[in-house]
Scaffold this motif. Sequence first.
Motif, short mmCIF file in Angstrom:
data_model
loop_
_atom_site.label_atom_id
_atom_site.label_comp_id
_atom_site.label_asym_id
_atom_site.label_seq_id
_atom_site.Cartn_x
_atom_site.Cartn_y
_atom_site.Cartn_z
N ASN A 155 1.10 -1.37 -0.19
CA ASN A 155 -0.22 0.02 0.16
C ASN A 155 1.02 0.74 0.44
N PRO A 156 0.72 1.71 -0.67
CA PRO A 156 1.43 3.23 -0.91
C PRO A 156 1.83 4.13 0.40
N SER A 157 0.19 3.60 0.90
CA SER A 157 0.38 5.19 1.97
C SER A 157 1.30 4.46 3.42
N ALA A 158 1.79 3.18 3.40
CA ALA A 158 1.95 2.80 4.55
C ALA A 158 3.09 2.92 4.31
N ALA A 159 4.25 2.83 2.87
CA ALA A 159 5.43 3.06 2.41
C ALA A 159 5.58 4.58 2.53
N ASN A 160 4.83 5.60 2.54
CA ASN A 160 5.28 6.75 2.65
C ASN A 160 4.19 7.53 3.44
N PRO A 161 4.36 7.98 4.77
CA PRO A 161 2.87 8.10 5.75
C PRO A 161 2.36 9.34 5.60
N LEU A 162 3.48 10.33 4.93
CA LEU A 162 3.12 11.40 4.49
C LEU A 162 2.22 11.78 3.14
N ALA A 163 2.34 10.85 2.48
CA ALA A 163 1.45 11.07 1.58
C ALA A 163 0.00 11.01 1.99
N ALA A 164 -1.01 11.90 0.82
CA ALA A 164 -2.58 11.70 0.90
C ALA A 164 -3.05 9.79 0.76
N PRO A 165 -3.39 9.74 1.53
CA PRO A 165 -4.56 7.85 1.48
C PRO A 165 -4.64 8.03 0.09
N ARG A 166 -4.73 6.69 -0.86
CA ARG A 166 -5.23 6.27 -1.46
C ARG A 166 -6.41 4.98 -1.73
N PRO A 167 -7.39 5.17 -1.91
CA PRO A 167 -8.11 3.98 -2.51
C PRO A 167 -7.93 2.94 -2.73
#
Length: 127
Positions: free
Chosen positions: A80-92
């Motif tokens: 999950n890209p959000s897990a790799a970069n906690p500062l990124a906007a969450p993506r569905p």
Amino acid sequence: TIKKKKIDNWALRFPTSCEDVAKALKLMIDRALIDEHFDGTYHVSSPHGITKYGLLQLQSQLLNVPKSELDERAVGNDDNPSAANPLAAPRPQCTQLNCEDTWSALGCQVEFTTLQDGMRRSSRGFP
């Protein structure tokens, strides 16, 4: 050795052919001409989902790139890209639009081009 590129294999996308969108718009225009109450916002999206890594595999297959060559250069990344970069906007994970209201309002559904057929058609004339 070649460092393998990580390609997103987590998020589903639903690429939609311009021709398919045009078919839906034609149906909407025809409906609006006979029904003065036809208005609103409608979604049109292909039901054929694929990840970026799946798209890369499909393109490679259609262009006759050997699977071994693809495997040497890329690997699917299921993170999950959000897990790799906690500062990124969450993506569905799934971005599929619900088109039921569109098909209900039109009284029919568009027959969507498959990804394979659309890509095959659009890549004609390329090496």
